[in-house]
Design an enzyme around this catalytic site. Sequence first.
Site, mmCIF file in Angstrom:
data_model
loop_
_atom_site.group_PDB
_atom_site.id
_atom_site.type_symbol
_atom_site.label_atom_id
_atom_site.label_comp_id
_atom_site.label_asym_id
_atom_site.label_seq_id
_atom_site.Cartn_x
_atom_site.Cartn_y
_atom_site.Cartn_z
ATOM 1 N N ASP A 151 27.539 48.071 41.850
ATOM 2 C CA ASP A 151 28.201 49.017 42.741
ATOM 3 C C ASP A 151 27.375 50.268 42.991
ATOM 4 O OD1 ASP A 151 31.105 49.876 43.895
ATOM 5 O OD2 ASP A 151 30.108 51.576 42.936
ATOM 6 N N ILE A 180 32.404 50.367 46.205
ATOM 7 C CA ILE A 180 31.954 49.172 46.920
ATOM 8 C C ILE A 180 32.617 47.932 46.331
ATOM 9 C CG2 ILE A 180 29.947 47.919 47.751
ATOM 10 C CD1 ILE A 180 30.204 50.892 48.653
ATOM 11 N N ASP A 181 32.804 47.906 45.031
ATOM 12 C CA ASP A 181 33.549 46.797 44.413
ATOM 13 C C ASP A 181 34.965 46.712 44.992
ATOM 14 O OD1 ASP A 181 31.501 45.967 42.830
ATOM 15 O OD2 ASP A 181 32.403 46.514 40.925
ATOM 16 N N LEU A 182 35.622 47.859 45.132
ATOM 17 C CA LEU A 182 36.994 47.864 45.628
ATOM 18 C C LEU A 182 37.054 47.450 47.096
ATOM 19 C CD1 LEU A 182 38.228 51.130 43.884
ATOM 20 C CD2 LEU A 182 38.737 48.777 43.236
ATOM 21 N N ALA A 185 36.668 43.762 47.157
ATOM 22 C CA ALA A 185 37.912 43.104 46.771
ATOM 23 C C ALA A 185 38.858 42.999 47.960
ATOM 24 C CB ALA A 185 38.581 43.869 45.620
#
Length: 389
Positions: A151, A180-182, A185
């Site tokens: 991320d 960025i991970d969220l 998702a």
Amino acid sequence: MHIAADTSVSFPADLPLAGLRVLELASVLAGPQVGQFLAELGAEVLKLEPPAGDVTRTWRTAAEDPNSTITAYFSSANWGKRSQVLDLTTAAGRATLHQLAATADIVLTSYKPGDAEKLQADYATLSGLNPRLIYGHITGYGPAAGRAGYDAVLQAETGFMHLNASGPGQEPQKMPVALIDLLTAHQLKEGLLTALFRRERTGHGALIEVSLLDSALASLANQAATYLVTGHTPQPLGSGHPSIVPYGTVYTAQDGAQLLLAVGSDRQFQQLCAVLERPQWAEDPRFCRNPDRVAHRTQLEELLRQRIAELPASSLLAELEQRAVPAGAVRTVGEALAQPAAQAMLLPATASVAWPGLRTVAFRSTAWPVAAHLLAPPELPTQPANQRS
């Protein structure tokens, strides 16, 4: 897929994804966030972990219990699941996975390109056993790039850290959550729900691939459009907005409290000036229209800074709210979660986990209930299931 019974929490049959069976092979944040999202909507989610467990089980702050396998980071994305250790480097582990996948609806993975194939956990292998399977695969840079995605690195590479600096020439800053991970998702959720809708019509599963890179670029929104339209690289403005003023800047009130304005229209600016007892600002040719305020940003923000410093925050915010001028207090995380309005977003503590959780589902519908309780984030099983007698 058989999931052992747990009498402490039931899965209401009237939740929209009740009966959906999910295998989570993903780790860290993006994939597990999707798994918890599906669990909150009624799906049965089985987290399949390597013998060492999801790496976030070891990511703990100094204030946490050093002996627990449920860290704060792990618990941020793993409510509502059961866990099973599965060593996919063994033939027995792969056989167990194949048996589970044969009756699953969704598989979530976050392998580097090529790794799933080595473990026989790839879409081609599992869909051959179950043509209705929907397989969500997260990568860093796409299925053809072997580079692992992290991320913070993606925040740097896609412009977010540059834009998040406090101003031009200042040090780039990473967001304090794995943004960025969220965002990835959310992209995967949308892909999976699209695939479920398609499966209802066709009976066929699908491979859904999403990368951190594409998710970050898709989320640059107006900042990307500014560059594409003008050819000029957007510059950092701290919390300010490139095309709306005053919007995002933080001001300090008389009592030391901090507040933020988000004035998006000329009418709102007129109301702001009335509250501040400075109606002449709304008539000033430098400030009367938003393009003028953008052009004279520095002068206006200095005037606002001086005037707001003369007023108490609570009464100022109350009057701004009464006049429908967007504004809010700057709160800590604890203060934000303690608000009465935030309580519906908290998951109740359980007998095994003494702290509440945070929901990932923020939408509501009159057509189905909200899951009142979820399974607590699971402890790491001590022995791979395929090695048990």
